[in-house]
Enzyme design. Structure first.
Site, short mmCIF file in Angstrom:
data_model
loop_
_atom_site.label_atom_id
_atom_site.label_comp_id
_atom_site.label_asym_id
_atom_site.label_seq_id
_atom_site.Cartn_x
_atom_site.Cartn_y
_atom_site.Cartn_z
CB SER A 97 -0.88 0.07 1.32
OG SER A 97 -1.94 0.89 1.01
CG ASP A 112 7.55 5.05 -11.84
OD1 ASP A 112 8.11 3.88 -12.12
OD2 ASP A 112 6.13 4.96 -11.79
CE LYS A 122 -5.34 -2.69 1.05
NZ LYS A 122 -5.55 -1.35 0.49
#
Length: 442
Positions: free
Chosen positions: A298, A309, A323
């Protein structure tokens, strides 16, 4: 010729517009005609539900009140949507409130459904579950005498919770074990110390451990880093971090990412479509290595994925849990509610976390750093460290030594050599610093 062409062109445009209006009118008529059909289908479906409920009320082997049947129907509907949506009756709603208040009796593990099995995402540092030896990836097949097959996450959590000093028995299936393992664990009040910042011995590096995302994470990390002073690299340890508050995950990422999107939340309604962006970043130019594993879920996956990224960190460890969905609690009345999945998280590159997770840049499995079998052929400094390690095993003052190191807020060389993932992270930081020395900023 020009005028004539314009007239012809205008005629074509007018003709197209008329056609478009006519087509739009036809679509509107079709939509209007379809509305009664949709309503009719809904009424038929509701009649079918009512008939089935009446049959159950009259014929089921055990007598059920109509309220019980309605509750079970709602519960079945939500549990069949996904692993995280569910109906909160009065007891479950009260339990949820107790959980969000901060302190509760339990064993200190976070669980989720993975491939249909009740799986430990991560034990929380220092809790009874952690001390008992529960691990990320363990599958809970029984709580006391109750099987967890087809049991909801909330029901399983409620079984594991209880008054401090009481016992709960978990039957665990663990990869690599030939038979199930049984753990008898004494519950305790769960108080989570979510942030630990330490200086790494013999370097200008900082070790930042975030075990969960509570409301004070970013503030505490920033405060502790400032106390250390000069820093040339950071190891951000998100292993076994099951998540927490989204805003804190975003704010922690903002310490290292100075521009661009951190995470996007997308749902069906406009209110669920939110884009979280970076702001000023006090540590934007410092090399970062992030440690992740199967217990990272999460909010911790959002931080790791965003840093990856934006090419702001090297990720080391193992694949994360996966998740990436948002649950909203909706109150039905004073005592009941719904927990409904309303959106999913997407990383800056557009990839989703849900059921996929984040893949590390360098895969390193947990363990102790390998050492030369011939201990006396290694160099003197390593030999001294090894002999001290051996001495610590029998030294009655070992606990005191560890306490002193905690007080000094230092990650010692001995600690590093007991954790190959951490050792790998520090090695990468050293390499990044060397590369930086040969590529000075312009």
């Amino acid at each position: 010729m020009m005028k004539k062409s314009r007239v012809i062109l205008s005629g074509i445009i007018i003709s197209l517009l008329v056609s478009s209006v006519s087509f739009a009118g036809l679509l509107a008529d079709e939509t209007q005609k379809s509305k009664p059909k949709v309503q009719e289908n809904k009424l038929e479906s509701l009649k079918k539900l009512r008939r089935i409920m009446a049959i159950v009320e009259e014929n089921y082997v055990d007598e059920l009140s109509f309220d019980d049947i309605v509750d079970k129907a709602i519960d079945g509907l939500l549990s069949n949507l996904d692993a995280h949506s569910n109906y909160l009756n009065k007891k479950k709603f009260d339990d949820l409130r107790a959980n969000t208040d901060g302190e509760f009796g339990g064993i200190g593990i976070t669980v989720g459904l993975k491939d249909g099995a009740l799986t430990i995402i991560a034990p929380v540092d220092g809790t009874p579950g952690d001390k008992a030896g529960l691990k990320s990836g363990d599958v809970i097949v029984r709580v006391n005498d109750k099987s967890t097959i087809d049991m909801s996450i909330d029901d399983a959590v409620n079984l594991m919770r209880g008054a401090p000093k009481t016992k709960v028995e978990l039957t665990i299936v663990r990869k690599g074990e030939s038979k199930p393992l049984v753990f008898n664990i004494v519950r305790d009040m769960i108080k989570i110390d979510s942030v630990k910042v330490r200086k790494i011995e013999g370097s200008d590096f900082a070790y930042v451990r975030v075990s969960s995302f509570d409301k004070n994470v970013t503030r505490n990390v920033l405060s502790e880093l400032k106390q250390i002073g000069k820093i040339n690299g950071i190891v951000l340890d998100l292993r076994n971090n099951p998540g927490g508050i989204l805003d804190q995950a975003v704010d922690l990422s903002r310490l290292f990412i100075k521009s661009g999107v951190i995470v996007t939340q997308k749902g069906r309604t406009k209110s669920e479509n939110i884009e979280y962006k970076a702001k000023s970043a006090p540590y934007a130019d410092i090399p970062v290595v992030v440690l992740i594993n199967g217990g990272s879920a999460s909010a911790s996956e959002i931080v790791a994925g965003a840093l990856q990224d934006h090419k702001r960190a090297v990720l080391i460890g193992e694949q994360t849990f996966g998740k990436g969905s948002v649950q909203t609690v909706m109150q039905i009345d004073k005592d009941e509610g719904l927990k409904l999945t309303t959106a999913k998280y997407y990383l800056p590159s557009g990839r989703t976390i849900q059921a996929v997770g984040v893949t590390p840049d360098i895969i390193v499995y947990p363990g102790v750093t390998p050492e030369n079998e011939n201990n006396f052929s290694i160099k003197e400094s390593d030999l001294k460290r090894h002999l001290q390690s051996e001495l610590d095993k029998v030294n009655t003052q070992n606990t005191k030594t560890k306490t002193e190191n905690e007080d000094k807020k230092i990650i010692t060389q001995n600690m590093i050599y007991q954790d190959i993932q951490l050792k790998s992270a520090i090695d990468v930081l050293m390499a990044l610093n060397v590369v930086g020395a040969f590529n000075p900023k312009k």
